[in-house]
Design an enzyme around this catalytic site. Structure first.
Site: not given
Length: 99
Positions: A49-52
């Protein structure tokens, strides 16, 4: 058999590193195929994802399997990212679905 997750998140890596390691959905199959070519990885799942980024593996040789995922990350990002590792041991020899 052990299940391990190797990954990084917005808490462990800056956005520049996460962007280098991001695996877009259209290339999931290619990334998983690359990872499955490593000798100690029996099964692989990728969550990006964009965060991980998290790479879940099933392996009998936990240390070697984790090293192979780190090698994949090195070859993808051309740097050693700040990753985290969690290991889940499976002590059962037979798995059954709950119904």
């Amino acid at each position: 058999m052990n299940i391990a997750v190797v990954g990084l998140s917005h808490k462990t890596a800056p956005v520049e590193v996460r962007e280098k390691l991001s695996i877009p959905e259209p290339v999931y199959d290619k990334a998983i195929a690359q990872l499955c070519n490593y000798p100690h990885l029996q099964e692989v799942a990728v969550l990006s994802t964009c965060n991980r980024l998290e790479i879940y593996i099933v392996t009998d040789e936990t240390d070697q399997g984790i090293r192979e995922v780190i090698q994949f990350c090195l070859s993808t990002a051309n740097c050693l990212p700040p990753i985290y590792v969690n290991i889940f041991s499976c002590c059962c020899t037979k798995m059954q679905l709950c119904t």
